[in-house]
Scaffold this motif. Structure first.
Motif, short mmCIF file in Angstrom:
data_model
loop_
_atom_site.label_atom_id
_atom_site.label_comp_id
_atom_site.label_asym_id
_atom_site.label_seq_id
_atom_site.Cartn_x
_atom_site.Cartn_y
_atom_site.Cartn_z
N SER A 62 0.48 -11.17 3.25
CA SER A 62 0.01 -10.09 4.12
C SER A 62 -0.27 -10.61 5.53
O SER A 62 0.19 -10.03 6.52
CB SER A 62 -1.27 -9.47 3.54
OG SER A 62 -1.80 -8.49 4.41
N LYS A 82 0.84 -1.19 0.00
CA LYS A 82 0.00 0.00 0.00
C LYS A 82 0.87 1.24 0.00
O LYS A 82 1.94 1.26 0.62
CB LYS A 82 -0.90 0.02 1.23
CG LYS A 82 -2.13 -0.82 1.08
CD LYS A 82 -3.05 -0.53 2.24
CE LYS A 82 -4.39 -1.16 1.92
NZ LYS A 82 -5.38 -0.85 2.93
N TYR A 83 0.40 2.24 -0.69
CA TYR A 83 1.07 3.55 -0.76
C TYR A 83 2.48 3.45 -1.33
O TYR A 83 3.29 4.33 -1.13
CB TYR A 83 1.10 4.23 0.61
CG TYR A 83 -0.17 4.08 1.39
CD1 TYR A 83 -1.38 4.60 0.91
CD2 TYR A 83 -0.21 3.35 2.58
CE1 TYR A 83 -2.57 4.42 1.60
CE2 TYR A 83 -1.39 3.18 3.28
CZ TYR A 83 -2.57 3.72 2.79
OH TYR A 83 -3.73 3.53 3.49
N ARG A 127 2.41 -9.61 8.59
CA ARG A 127 1.91 -8.74 9.65
C ARG A 127 1.90 -9.46 11.00
O ARG A 127 2.03 -8.82 12.04
CB ARG A 127 0.53 -8.19 9.30
CG ARG A 127 0.62 -7.14 8.18
CD ARG A 127 -0.69 -6.48 7.79
NE ARG A 127 -1.68 -7.45 7.37
CZ ARG A 127 -2.79 -7.72 8.07
NH1 ARG A 127 -3.05 -7.10 9.19
NH2 ARG A 127 -3.64 -8.60 7.61
N ASN A 146 -4.54 -4.59 5.37
CA ASN A 146 -3.94 -5.24 4.21
C ASN A 146 -2.56 -4.65 3.94
O ASN A 146 -2.40 -3.44 3.93
CB ASN A 146 -4.81 -5.06 2.97
CG ASN A 146 -6.18 -5.63 3.15
OD1 ASN A 146 -6.33 -6.79 3.49
ND2 ASN A 146 -7.21 -4.81 2.97
N LEU A 147 -1.62 -5.52 3.69
CA LEU A 147 -0.26 -5.07 3.39
C LEU A 147 -0.15 -4.55 1.96
O LEU A 147 0.53 -3.58 1.69
CB LEU A 147 0.72 -6.24 3.60
CG LEU A 147 2.17 -5.99 3.26
CD1 LEU A 147 2.78 -5.06 4.30
CD2 LEU A 147 2.93 -7.29 3.21
N TRP A 180 1.77 0.33 10.30
CA TRP A 180 1.86 0.99 9.00
C TRP A 180 0.60 0.75 8.16
O TRP A 180 0.11 1.64 7.49
CB TRP A 180 3.11 0.49 8.27
CG TRP A 180 3.30 1.11 6.94
CD1 TRP A 180 3.74 2.38 6.68
CD2 TRP A 180 3.02 0.52 5.68
NE1 TRP A 180 3.76 2.60 5.34
CE2 TRP A 180 3.32 1.47 4.71
CE3 TRP A 180 2.54 -0.72 5.30
CZ2 TRP A 180 3.17 1.21 3.36
CZ3 TRP A 180 2.38 -0.98 3.96
CH2 TRP A 180 2.70 -0.02 3.01
N CYS A 181 0.09 -0.48 8.21
CA CYS A 181 -1.12 -0.83 7.45
C CYS A 181 -1.94 -1.80 8.30
O CYS A 181 -1.53 -2.92 8.50
CB CYS A 181 -0.77 -1.42 6.10
SG CYS A 181 0.31 -2.83 6.16
N LYS A 182 -3.06 -1.35 8.77
CA LYS A 182 -3.83 -2.12 9.73
C LYS A 182 -4.44 -3.41 9.16
O LYS A 182 -4.39 -4.45 9.78
CB LYS A 182 -4.94 -1.25 10.30
CG LYS A 182 -4.41 -0.08 11.10
CD LYS A 182 -5.44 0.43 12.05
CE LYS A 182 -5.02 1.65 12.79
NZ LYS A 182 -3.73 1.72 13.33
#
Length: 135
Positions: free
Chosen positions: A87, A24-25, A91, A104-105, A100-102
């Motif tokens: 993911s 993500k991002y 995590r 989904n990675l 950083w991502c709650k």
């Protein structure tokens, strides 16, 4: 690496795909132990699904996979399995990723390119990726 036809019980096939997916991002989180762990999970999952990895590159902000797969799977199913499992496991093993991502990675998007006779082009492209040191 082989360009041999895949012979299953009722089919003969040569299905290949160049898949690219990113966190993500476009986060640069695939470094060090996280990158090595991600690669190991992907390799194990592909082996379980009888998917041959022709080439793979884990970069800090994306993953390249060049695979040969059986006709019983769609490329979207393969992406879903790989992204979902990595993911969940990453995590769990690296709790800092949850901050950083709650949920989904991986970003929801994914690139798929069917590879016919251009194997060398894809292999050279993946081999030329800027692989950062894993440490």
């Amino acid at each position: 690496m082989s360009r041999k036809m895949r012979h299953d019980r009722h089919t003969v096939s040569l299905l290949t795909d160049h898949m690219v997916f990113s966190p993500k991002y476009r986060g640069k989180i695939l470094t060090g132990d996280i990158a090595m762990f991600a690669e190991a999970i992907i390799r194990k999952t592909c082996k379980e699904l009888d998917i041959e990895i022709i080439d793979m590159a884990v970069n800090p902000d994306h993953v390249h996979l060049f695979i040969q797969f059986p006709p019983k799977y769609s490329v979207s199913f393969i992406a879903k399995m790989l992204k979902g499992r990595t993911s969940r496991i990453l995590r769990k093993e690296f709790p800092e990723l949850k901050k950083w991502c709650k949920q989904n990675l991986w970003a929801p998007s994914c690139y798929h390119g069917s590879v016919g006779h251009g194997w060398e082009v894809v292999e050279n492209y993946i081999a030329g990726q800027d692989r950062k040191p894993k440490g």
